[in-house]
Design an enzyme around this catalytic site. Structure first.
Site, PDB file in Angstrom:
ATOM      1  N   SER A   6      16.064  -3.541   3.277  1.00 60.68           N
ATOM      2  CA  SER A   6      14.717  -4.020   3.614  1.00 60.68           C
ATOM      3  C   SER A   6      14.701  -4.581   5.050  1.00 60.68           C
ATOM      4  CB  SER A   6      14.263  -5.058   2.575  1.00 60.68           C
ATOM      5  OG  SER A   6      12.911  -5.369   2.769  1.00 60.68           O
TER       6      SER A   6
ATOM      7  N   ASP B 260       9.178   4.133  -2.843  1.00 59.86           N
ATOM      8  CA  ASP B 260       9.011   2.952  -1.974  1.00 59.86           C
ATOM      9  C   ASP B 260       7.718   3.079  -1.157  1.00 59.86           C
ATOM     10  OD1 ASP B 260       9.256   0.825  -0.193  1.00 59.86           O
ATOM     11  OD2 ASP B 260      11.380   1.160   0.184  1.00 59.86           O
TER      12      ASP B 260
ATOM     13  N   HIS C  77      10.255  -0.276  -3.623  1.00 60.53           N
ATOM     14  CA  HIS C  77      11.027  -0.975  -2.602  1.00 60.53           C
ATOM     15  C   HIS C  77      12.147  -1.827  -3.205  1.00 60.53           C
ATOM     16  CE1 HIS C  77      11.871  -2.622   1.283  1.00 60.53           C
ATOM     17  NE2 HIS C  77      11.739  -3.847   0.832  1.00 60.53           N
TER      18      HIS C  77
END
Lengths: 365, 365
Positions: free
Chosen positions: A145, A309, A342
């Site tokens: 991330s 995602d 995600h």
């Protein structure tokens, strides 16, 4: 956990990427495993926005870390083999110095007087920390991330400092969709009356803003597909008042957002969120438009994304993979079919353990 | 435009789907073209949440409608051939009676005293309107977005009332992801102090809530892909204050949200938004779990979706298409590669003109 928390004093002369300095700055960090004699087994983990240095437990009586399944003896990031370092990001509120820390000059929190924070600053101070531990070069930097962008900031600014890269659910820059989501999160915090331009207190906390920001963020952490399985179509509640909570997904958002309100500092959240939107690895290309990774000296890279995602869609990982290949890096791209969006790197343990473990084992050869 | 707006008085004994009645209720509607002698050329358009009855201009000096490219002489919905009806939805604020309309009993707006509104009510009152025009059966009902679910409500409650269906960017029920987005929009309006439990006024309008609700909605109207093309990575503005507007996508959200604030009534928005989340075509299956479309008598259907639609993803159109086929309806599914996401039916004129025009021409044979 406190036993394992260490503090690294940031050099007084550290200048922020966009200018500005702080005094008596600290990075809170933890390590696992043992650095070997030739300092060749060091792995640096750069974290997502709201994570801290406690990536994994240090023993059976310790509390679990945010990547507990991944890091430990015999695990994918095997602490019997690797010396693992993880710091709370500069600017965060988890022990490292940030805008909510007291400014030694005034004794009051920095608030908006904290220098503009970039992911480059997180990368740079992490490198200073690693150097202070005697590490001349990392075996790998691992970033999921926001950490994936911080890892790129590290590689772009310290071209020889790591041999390998594990880049997960991230990219060279935030797409406008993700910036829009983060912009609305920041707006929710900023417009809360209790935020009061940063002059909030523990008893006068921008609870509504933090809660709403978290709910907006949660739209992007999992996937529509996962939510289809998670929330049955049948209605769950009779609302307490007109337009009160009624749908299962509303209860879910409410519950998780309530848990978050006091877990993160509002102004730190703003600084880190904006840093993500500011980061643009493409800007490093010289001349403009050239492959910004042209002169890095990475041996190999693993680039991972999940098809579901929304925040860092797989287009971004494909783009990075091709830039890496184009610059001569032995890059491997893996797009998982994890349905957790995600958050897959936190949730889809089997898939991510396997691919990170396999890559690190191969890189060690 | 006002010349063309007609008013249909809803029968006093109309009972709302979830109970409740209103007095002196009206539907504001417009028509294009001429109803033929055997009333076999009538098309009913059911609208999206924020659209009104003015779907298209009535002549060259008229203002453009929200689906102007689609409807008119020689266009896909050819008003030389078809008699087209479009009403502002019951509960809306565009001329039809809704929660912001005065309650004849008190002279004050209904506010939360307006009966709970369902898409079934929009469908039922539209059928009453069409019947009042002498239409025994529609040639087709055409519904994009919320209108697609209203069209299903119509078909499920009036099984013989239409021969054909054009269902665009919609589905049998809202997925939890879309419900989450709408829930946050409603929360933004409800928590605005000026909303004041519905007791707002033109001079004390919940502007911040409406603006923020619109911004949240805008996350779902286009696609991340379209935004990648639209917003360059380079930064556009120097913010006026810390964390002020800086990124191109922020200016875009701000601009469009500002335009929306006074275009829709806040409490009408809440009612229609919730009606979308309440709708569940699957509940019509008897016994429970059976194909709810089993006993409808539709001749054919066109089901259209865009691959990039986040709000009503193509899984929903696939599901509906298979339910229609399973119930013996000659259904055609078209998934477009339009990059405009949910808004594609408003923006991708060539694609949508072609497919709606072709379908209607074929259905007329």
């Amino acid at each position: 956990m406190a036993n394992y928390l260490k503090l690294y004093p940031i050099p007084e002369d550290y200048r922020f990427h966009r200018g500005g300095q702080i005094s008596q700055g600290l990075l809170a960090y933890e390590t696992w495993g043992t650095l070997n004699e030739d300092q060749s087994n060091a792995l640096l983990i750069l974290t997502g926005l709201s994570a801290d240095s406690h990536a994994a437990r240090h023993g059976e009586h310790d509390t679990a870390g945010w990547w507990d399944y991944m890091i430990g003896p015999g695990k994918a990031i095997d602490t019997d083999q690797w010396f693992v370092i993880c710091a709370s990001s500069l600017g965060s509120c988890k022990g490292s110095t940030g805008p909510c820390s007291p400014n030694p000059k005034t004794g009051q929190p920095y608030r908006f007087d904290f220098p503009d924070l970039c992911l480059e600053d997180i990368a740079n101070t992490s490198v200073l920390l690693c150097q202070s531990l005697g590490i001349e070069q990392l075996q790998a930097v691992i970033g999921p991330s926001m950490g994936g962008m911080s890892a790129l900031a590290l590689i772009l600014n310290h071209k020889n400092y790591t041999r390998h890269l594990v880049h997960i659910a991230s990219g060279m820059a935030s797409p406008p969709f993700s910036t829009a989501i983060r912009s609305l999160q920041r707006e929710a915090i900023l417009k809360d009356e209790n935020f009061n331009q940063g002059y909030y207190s523990a008893t006068n906390w921008p609870e509504e803003g933090m809660k709403f920001a978290r709910k907006i963020g949660m739209l992007s952490y999992r996937s529509a597909k996962e939510w289809n399985d998670r929330f049955p179509r049948s209605l769950k509640k009779v609302p307490q008042h007109p337009f009160g909570i009624e749908f299962p997904v509303e209860s879910y958002l409410e519950h998780h957002a309530n848990q978050f309100i006091h877990k993160f500092d509002p102004i730190s959240y703003l600084y880190l969120s904006r840093a993500m939107d500011w980061f643009n690895g493409h800007q490093y290309g010289t001349p403009r438009g050239a492959n910004p990774l042209n002169d890095i000296s990475l041996h190999s890279a693993l680039v991972v994304g999940a098809e579901t995602d929304l925040l860092f869609p797989v287009d971004l990982q494909r783009e990075l993979h091709h830039l890496l290949l184009d610059s001569g890096v032995d890059s491997e791209l893996i797009v998982t079919d994890s349905i957790q969006g995600h958050d897959a790197f936190l949730v889809d343990q089997q898939t991510f353990s396997q691919l990170v473990g396999d890559y690190l084992s191969a890189s060690a050869v």
